[in-house]
Scaffold this active site. Structure first.
Site, PDB file in Angstrom:
ATOM      1  N   ASN A  12     -16.964  48.900-161.136  1.00 54.61           N
ATOM      2  CA  ASN A  12     -16.959  50.308-161.525  1.00 54.61           C
ATOM      3  C   ASN A  12     -18.380  50.727-161.907  1.00 54.61           C
ATOM      4  OD1 ASN A  12     -16.888  52.633-163.272  1.00 54.61           O
ATOM      5  ND2 ASN A  12     -14.669  52.439-163.252  1.00 54.61           N
ATOM      6  N   ASP A  14     -19.370  53.856-162.864  1.00 52.71           N
ATOM      7  CA  ASP A  14     -19.424  55.098-163.651  1.00 52.71           C
ATOM      8  C   ASP A  14     -20.551  55.102-164.691  1.00 52.71           C
ATOM      9  OD1 ASP A  14     -17.250  56.280-162.424  1.00 52.71           O
ATOM     10  OD2 ASP A  14     -15.810  55.490-163.864  1.00 52.71           O
ATOM     11  N   HIS A  15     -20.810  53.937-165.267  1.00 49.98           N
ATOM     12  CA  HIS A  15     -21.781  53.914-166.368  1.00 49.98           C
ATOM     13  C   HIS A  15     -23.203  54.222-165.906  1.00 49.98           C
ATOM     14  CE1 HIS A  15     -18.704  52.812-169.174  1.00 49.98           C
ATOM     15  NE2 HIS A  15     -18.319  51.844-168.356  1.00 49.98           N
ATOM     16  N   ARG A  23     -29.916  62.002-169.574  1.00 50.02           N
ATOM     17  CA  ARG A  23     -31.238  62.621-169.539  1.00 50.02           C
ATOM     18  C   ARG A  23     -31.395  63.672-168.455  1.00 50.02           C
ATOM     19  NH1 ARG A  23     -35.676  59.910-172.163  1.00 50.02           N
ATOM     20  NH2 ARG A  23     -37.008  61.204-170.879  1.00 50.02           N
ATOM     21  N   HIS A  48     -14.660  56.927-161.133  1.00 50.68           N
ATOM     22  CA  HIS A  48     -13.589  57.750-161.724  1.00 50.68           C
ATOM     23  C   HIS A  48     -14.099  59.186-161.825  1.00 50.68           C
ATOM     24  CE1 HIS A  48     -10.511  58.118-165.309  1.00 50.68           C
ATOM     25  NE2 HIS A  48     -10.442  59.126-164.465  1.00 50.68           N
ATOM     26  N   ARG A  50     -13.567  62.327-163.374  1.00 53.47           N
ATOM     27  CA  ARG A  50     -12.797  62.853-164.511  1.00 53.47           C
ATOM     28  C   ARG A  50     -12.774  64.377-164.516  1.00 53.47           C
ATOM     29  NH1 ARG A  50     -11.201  60.448-169.232  1.00 53.47           N
ATOM     30  NH2 ARG A  50     -11.239  58.196-169.141  1.00 53.47           N
ATOM     31  N   ARG A  54     -17.613  63.718-166.683  1.00 52.17           N
ATOM     32  CA  ARG A  54     -18.564  63.171-167.652  1.00 52.17           C
ATOM     33  C   ARG A  54     -19.410  62.038-167.070  1.00 52.17           C
ATOM     34  NH1 ARG A  54     -14.517  59.742-171.439  1.00 52.17           N
ATOM     35  NH2 ARG A  54     -13.490  61.731-171.628  1.00 52.17           N
ATOM     36  N   HIS A  55     -18.934  61.412-165.996  1.00 56.08           N
ATOM     37  CA  HIS A  55     -19.841  60.452-165.346  1.00 56.08           C
ATOM     38  C   HIS A  55     -20.113  60.895-163.902  1.00 56.08           C
ATOM     39  CE1 HIS A  55     -15.859  58.492-165.598  1.00 56.08           C
ATOM     40  NE2 HIS A  55     -16.111  58.100-166.826  1.00 56.08           N
ATOM     41  N   GLU A  75     -10.732  56.337-158.848  1.00 56.47           N
ATOM     42  CA  GLU A  75      -9.747  56.453-159.931  1.00 56.47           C
ATOM     43  C   GLU A  75      -9.626  57.932-160.254  1.00 56.47           C
ATOM     44  OE1 GLU A  75     -11.344  54.296-163.199  1.00 56.47           O
ATOM     45  OE2 GLU A  75     -11.061  52.369-162.253  1.00 56.47           O
ATOM     46  N   THR A 105     -12.202  56.058-172.897  1.00 60.68           N
ATOM     47  CA  THR A 105     -11.904  55.429-171.611  1.00 60.68           C
ATOM     48  C   THR A 105     -10.389  55.487-171.422  1.00 60.68           C
ATOM     49  OG1 THR A 105     -12.156  53.407-170.290  1.00 60.68           O
ATOM     50  CG2 THR A 105     -11.842  53.098-172.649  1.00 60.68           C
ATOM     51  N   THR A 106      -9.904  55.091-170.230  1.00 63.77           N
ATOM     52  CA  THR A 106      -8.474  55.214-169.948  1.00 63.77           C
ATOM     53  C   THR A 106      -7.672  54.368-170.933  1.00 63.77           C
ATOM     54  OG1 THR A 106      -9.227  55.241-167.663  1.00 63.77           O
ATOM     55  CG2 THR A 106      -6.843  55.269-168.030  1.00 63.77           C
ATOM     56  N   GLU A 156      -2.273  48.506-160.345  1.00 63.50           N
ATOM     57  CA  GLU A 156      -3.327  47.843-161.103  1.00 63.50           C
ATOM     58  C   GLU A 156      -2.778  47.675-162.509  1.00 63.50           C
ATOM     59  OE1 GLU A 156      -7.353  49.408-160.937  1.00 63.50           O
ATOM     60  OE2 GLU A 156      -7.788  48.521-162.897  1.00 63.50           O
ATOM     61  N   HIS A 195      -9.418  46.568-166.861  1.00 65.10           N
ATOM     62  CA  HIS A 195      -9.693  47.243-168.121  1.00 65.10           C
ATOM     63  C   HIS A 195     -10.004  46.240-169.223  1.00 65.10           C
ATOM     64  CE1 HIS A 195     -10.000  50.288-171.136  1.00 65.10           C
ATOM     65  NE2 HIS A 195      -9.953  51.178-170.174  1.00 65.10           N
ATOM     66  N   GLY A 196     -11.223  46.305-169.698  1.00 63.32           N
ATOM     67  CA  GLY A 196     -11.650  45.455-170.808  1.00 63.32           C
ATOM     68  C   GLY A 196     -11.915  44.012-170.402  1.00 63.32           C
ATOM     69  N   GLY A 217     -15.931  47.150-165.124  1.00 60.59           N
ATOM     70  CA  GLY A 217     -17.085  48.032-165.266  1.00 60.59           C
ATOM     71  C   GLY A 217     -17.967  47.668-166.439  1.00 60.59           C
TER      72      GLY A 217
HETATM   73  N1  PXP Z   1      -9.495  50.041-164.039  1.00 66.98           N
HETATM   74  C1  PXP Z   1      -9.213  51.318-164.418  1.00 66.98           C
HETATM   75  C2  PXP Z   1      -8.040  51.985-163.809  1.00 66.98           C
HETATM   76  C3  PXP Z   1     -10.026  52.002-165.337  1.00 66.98           C
HETATM   77  O1  PXP Z   1      -9.733  53.265-165.699  1.00 66.98           O
HETATM   78  C4  PXP Z   1     -11.174  51.348-165.841  1.00 66.98           C
HETATM   79  C5  PXP Z   1     -12.086  52.088-166.779  1.00 66.98           C
HETATM   80  O2  PXP Z   1     -12.772  53.056-166.073  1.00 66.98           O
HETATM   81  C6  PXP Z   1     -11.440  50.039-165.404  1.00 66.98           C
HETATM   82  C7  PXP Z   1     -10.569  49.403-164.522  1.00 66.98           C
HETATM   83  C8  PXP Z   1     -12.652  49.299-165.853  1.00 66.98           C
HETATM   84  O3  PXP Z   1     -12.568  49.029-167.220  1.00 66.98           O
HETATM   85  P1  PXP Z   1     -13.805  48.386-167.961  1.00 66.98           P
HETATM   86  O4  PXP Z   1     -14.932  49.371-167.864  1.00 66.98           O
HETATM   87  O5  PXP Z   1     -13.302  48.193-169.358  1.00 66.98           O
HETATM   88  O6  PXP Z   1     -14.137  47.103-167.258  1.00 66.98           O
END
Ligand code: PXP
Length: 247
Positions: A12, A14-15, A23, A48, A50, A54-55, A75, A105-106, A156, A195-196, A217
């Site tokens: 992911n 997004d970051h 900036r 993602h 949104r 935001r990203h 996403e 986050t989600t 997922e 996630h996480g 991510g």
């Molecule tokens: N999967 C989904 C569906 C998510 O919404 C996210 C967060 O954007 C992730 C995976 C990735 O999560 P993390 O950034 O905590 O690794």
């Protein structure tokens, strides 16, 4: 014995966009992040779109579709504007997630029961466009059954609770994911997880043979600050490969 599927990594990005937006200088480049992720071994690029953009924004998504030759996962929430863009961009895959404006986050899985009819129509539409549909859900048997009924390509599994668990709760949450993965696979769904997940807790998830893909991510981008993006991806892939072989 369950068939062991090869384990793929979706990264992911997004970051990168979050940092760029901080900036508004136009860098770091989202497309460079995507191509670098793939050259370092990522099997899929995830982003993602949104509600509040935001990203990544709409332009980023169109550009990503051009540079990610295969396996772009969008996403997205069940929002009319985003659905419209997704059908225009045609990513390889969409992952339907719940979304609340105020969340960082989600936070939880999708309420499949509540959105059953809308999801059914949407999945049909995506099928026509050859876009795979995954539903981001809690590891819960009933929800998995509903996802299969809907004709989704996959689920997922939300690993947020597992990732935050401590002590003996880790095994409890791991078992919930394992049982849900088994159910998903028996029901004909592809099973991803995310996630996480990080460089420690992903090891156990890799040993679940029905899970074919991890979407990660934050931990990868955080490590990238110290070791570089490509190294961070390679290190995660090494952990995945090592632990997959312990299945
Ligand atoms: N999967 C989904 C569906 C998510 O919404 C996210 C967060 O954007 C992730 C995976 C990735 O999560 P993390 O950034 O905590 O690794």
């Amino acid at each position: 014995m369950a068939k062991i599927l090869p384990l793929r990594l979706g990264v992911n990005i997004d970051h990168f966009a979050t940092l760029r937006n901080a900036r508004k200088e136009g860098f770091p480049s989202i497309t460079q992040a995507a191509t670098m992720a793939i050259s370092a071994g990522a099997d899929m690029v995830v982003c993602h779109l949104r509600e509040d953009r935001r990203h990544i924004n709409d332009d980023d998504l169109y550009l990503l579709k051009k540079v990610v030759v295969k396996d772009l996962d969008l996403e997205m929430a069940l929002r009319d504007d985003v659905i419209k863009i997704s059908l225009d961009v045609k990513p390889d895959k969409v992952t339907i997630v719940p979304e609340r404006r105020e969340e960082v986050t989600t936070e939880g899985g999708l309420d499949v029961k509540k959105h059953f009819d809308q999801l059914k129509d949407l999945i049909k539409e995506y099928k026509k466009e050859k876009i795979e549909t995954f539903l981001f859900v809690e590891p819960d048997i009933e929800i998995i059954e509903l996802a299969a009924k809907l004709g989704a390509d996959g689920v997922e599994l939300h690993t947020g609770r597992y990732s935050r668990a401590k002590g003996k709760d880790v095994i409890h949450e791991y078992k919930r994911i394992k049982i849900a993965a088994e159910k998903g696979s028996e029901s004909g769904l592809l099973v991803a997880a995310g996630h996480g997940l990080d460089y420690q807790n992903s090891a156990l998830i890799c040993t679940i043979p029905q899970i074919f893909e991890l979407n990660i991510g934050f931990s990868i981008i955080s490590r990238a600050l110290f070791v570089g993006f490509e190294n961070a991806i390679r290190q995660m892939k090494d952990i995945m490969m090592l632990n997959r072989n312990c299945s």
